[in-house]
Design an enzyme around this catalytic site. Structure first.
Site, short mmCIF file in Angstrom:
data_model
loop_
_atom_site.label_atom_id
_atom_site.label_comp_id
_atom_site.label_asym_id
_atom_site.label_seq_id
_atom_site.Cartn_x
_atom_site.Cartn_y
_atom_site.Cartn_z
CE LYS A 20 -1.59 2.39 3.32
NZ LYS A 20 -2.21 2.92 4.55
CG ASP A 29 -7.40 2.54 2.26
OD1 ASP A 29 -8.33 2.07 1.56
OD2 ASP A 29 -7.38 3.73 2.63
#
Length: 214
Positions: free
Chosen positions: A121, A139
């Site tokens: 991420k 996320d």
């Protein structure tokens, strides 16, 4: 799954709903972005933005952060989650940046992943926001919203990332990441989604399933 036309309609609608959707982490350059994203794991962007002004004032670049005293760093970021682990990772990450990249943030996925404390991420956000590359960072908001509305149908973050890359035109990856985050924060919450106010309610697979089972 949606057709390409349906996907684009959903994305168009989300972009119209959230024209301001962008990275919410305050930063002035790529190094600050990298640090802020690394700090944002399992905490809110608001909390990160509260500690980074003091952090960047004391440690403005990789060289300064690489020589930081971990205990002093901990005191600066203590208000966010996992502050001890994050302080250790930030120092280690900065040392690698100094020793292997002349203090600069690398612009490749593989090199970013080699940095301590940097996962998929974080790497994707830095590439997208910091270097203008098309990436999808998944996320909790992106994972929940994408699978709820039907852009993906996966059980984990990695599979969701791959599914979104396949379903969404590459030129829209980065913008979609921000649109989904804003939709998750403002409307499509985990426990009480505001379906009555949702701009894409008529296209949401989850909402359609809820109606057909009643």
């Amino acid at each position: 799954m949606f057709t390409t036309k349906e996907v684009n309609k959903i994305l168009d609608t989300l972009e119209e709903t959230y024209p301001e959707a962008a990275c919410a982490l305050n930063h002035d350059e790529v190094f600050e972005l990298l640090v802020a994203v690394a700090l944002s794991a399992q905490t809110t962007d608001k909390s990160v933005n509260a500690v980074t002004p003091g952090l960047f004032k004391k440690y403005p670049d990789a060289e300064a952060l690489a020589s930081a005293d971990e205990n002093e760093l901990i005191e600066i970021i203590r208000k966010i989650g996992m502050f001890r682990t994050k302080a250790r990772n930030l120092v280690a990450m900065s040392r690698v940046l100094v020793s292997e990249h002349d203090g600069k943030v690398p612009d490749t996925y593989d090199e970013l992943l080699k940095l301590p404390g940097v996962g998929r991420k974080t790497a994707n956000v830095v590439l997208s926001v910091g270097f203008g590359k098309q990436r999808i960072a998944v996320d909790t908001h992106v994972f929940r919203v994408a699978n709820r509305i039907g852009l993906a149908d996966e059980k984990d973050v990695l599979s969701t990332e791959y599914a979104l890359m396949e379903a969404i035109p590459e030129a829209r990856w980065s913008r979609t990441h921000h649109s989904l985050i804003f939709h998750g924060r403002n409307c499509c919450s985990a426990r009480k989604p505001k379906c009555e106010a949702c701009s894409i309610a008529g296209m949401c697979k989850w909402l359609l399933e809820q109606k057909t089972t009643k």
